[in-house]
Design an enzyme around this catalytic site. Structure first.
Site, PDB file in Angstrom:
ATOM      1  N   LEU A 149      -9.722  33.618 -43.379  1.00  0.00           N
ATOM      2  CA  LEU A 149      -9.138  33.274 -41.974  1.00  0.00           C
ATOM      3  C   LEU A 149      -7.904  32.120 -42.376  1.00  0.00           C
ATOM      4  CD1 LEU A 149     -12.150  33.317 -39.403  1.00  0.00           C
ATOM      5  CD2 LEU A 149     -10.647  35.088 -40.199  1.00  0.00           C
ATOM      6  N   PRO A 150      -6.813  32.390 -42.683  1.00  0.00           N
ATOM      7  CA  PRO A 150      -5.750  31.697 -43.385  1.00  0.00           C
ATOM      8  C   PRO A 150      -5.365  30.265 -42.451  1.00  0.00           C
ATOM      9  CG  PRO A 150      -4.698  33.537 -42.624  1.00  0.00           C
ATOM     10  CD  PRO A 150      -6.281  33.865 -42.339  1.00  0.00           C
ATOM     11  N   CYS A 151      -6.398  29.211 -42.473  1.00  0.00           N
ATOM     12  CA  CYS A 151      -5.575  28.391 -41.340  1.00  0.00           C
ATOM     13  C   CYS A 151      -4.745  27.363 -42.363  1.00  0.00           C
ATOM     14  CB  CYS A 151      -6.631  27.460 -41.194  1.00  0.00           C
ATOM     15  SG  CYS A 151      -8.141  26.851 -42.287  1.00  0.00           S
ATOM     16  N   HIS A 152      -4.722  27.747 -43.642  1.00  0.00           N
ATOM     17  CA  HIS A 152      -3.563  27.099 -44.462  1.00  0.00           C
ATOM     18  C   HIS A 152      -2.048  27.504 -44.163  1.00  0.00           C
ATOM     19  CE1 HIS A 152      -4.533  30.788 -46.657  1.00  0.00           C
ATOM     20  NE2 HIS A 152      -3.365  30.633 -47.085  1.00  0.00           N
ATOM     21  N   ARG A 153      -2.127  28.514 -43.429  1.00  0.00           N
ATOM     22  CA  ARG A 153      -0.710  29.004 -42.821  1.00  0.00           C
ATOM     23  C   ARG A 153      -0.183  28.114 -41.544  1.00  0.00           C
ATOM     24  NH1 ARG A 153      -2.464  35.240 -44.042  1.00  0.00           N
ATOM     25  NH2 ARG A 153      -2.468  35.205 -46.407  1.00  0.00           N
TER      26      ARG A 153
END
EC number: 2.1.1.63
Length: 186
Positions: A149-153
């Site tokens: 769940l790409p929270c780095h984006r």
């Protein structure tokens, strides 16, 4: 990616873990028979005390936390493919534990395309909570499945890299991998 709603956490669950190496360091994966539920940066030795605290905080009754590489092999394989540039989405069963608001934010994270970024404000607008920018940050911070769940984006309004549970260096490395950020020399 299949999202499962947890009806009851009162029943005992089998919880298992696996460890993998990556170019951003070791990663510990945690799962149940329902799916992967946590990704923790660091070795199992370092991560397991944090995992046990998290399980207790979520009121999950656990039979036994044991290593089971086979049970999490699909997740490991997909992460390896992601790190090698062969995969840009994940197709794994996940078992999420969070509030309704957190899950709403995490679903919005999952919708951010590979190689792109959005600001906390953009995420707040997309979920219909334009004044909840700080709450978006808090939900991001509680995301149990970074990368998947790409929270780095999610970045600051000015494009600055702010806040990442794995550290800004890992966030930068992931965004460079995806082509969303030019490589910055150390």
């Amino acid at each position: 990616m299949a999202w499962k709603d947890v009806v009851s956490v009162s029943e005992k669950r089998s919880v298992f873990y696996s460890e993998m190496d990556s170019f951003i360091g070791p990663i510990t994966l945690v799962g149940t028979n329902q799916g992967v539920c946590m990704l923790q940066y660091g070795s199992a030795e370092h991560s397991l005390p944090l995992v046990k605290t998290w399980l207790k905080k979520k009121n999950l009754k656990v039979d036994l936390l044991q290593q089971n590489n086979e049970a999490l092999q699909t997740v490991v394989t997909q992460l390896e493919e992601y790190f090698s540039g062969e995969r840009n989405t994940f197709d794994v069963e996940i078992d999420l534990y969070g509030t309704k608001f957190q899950r709403l934010v995490w679903e919005a994270l999952n919708a951010i395309p590979y190689g792109q970024t959005k600001s906390y404000k953009q995420v707040a607008l997309e979920i219909g909570a334009p004044k909840a920018v700080r709450a978006i940050g808090a939900a991001n911070n509680q995301n149990p499945l970074p990368i998947i769940l790409p929270c780095h984006r999610v970045v600051g309004s000015n494009g600055a890299m702010v806040g990442y549970g794995g550290g800004l260096r890992k966030k930068e490395q992931l965004l460079v991998l995806e082509g969303a950020l030019q490589k910055v020399s150390s």
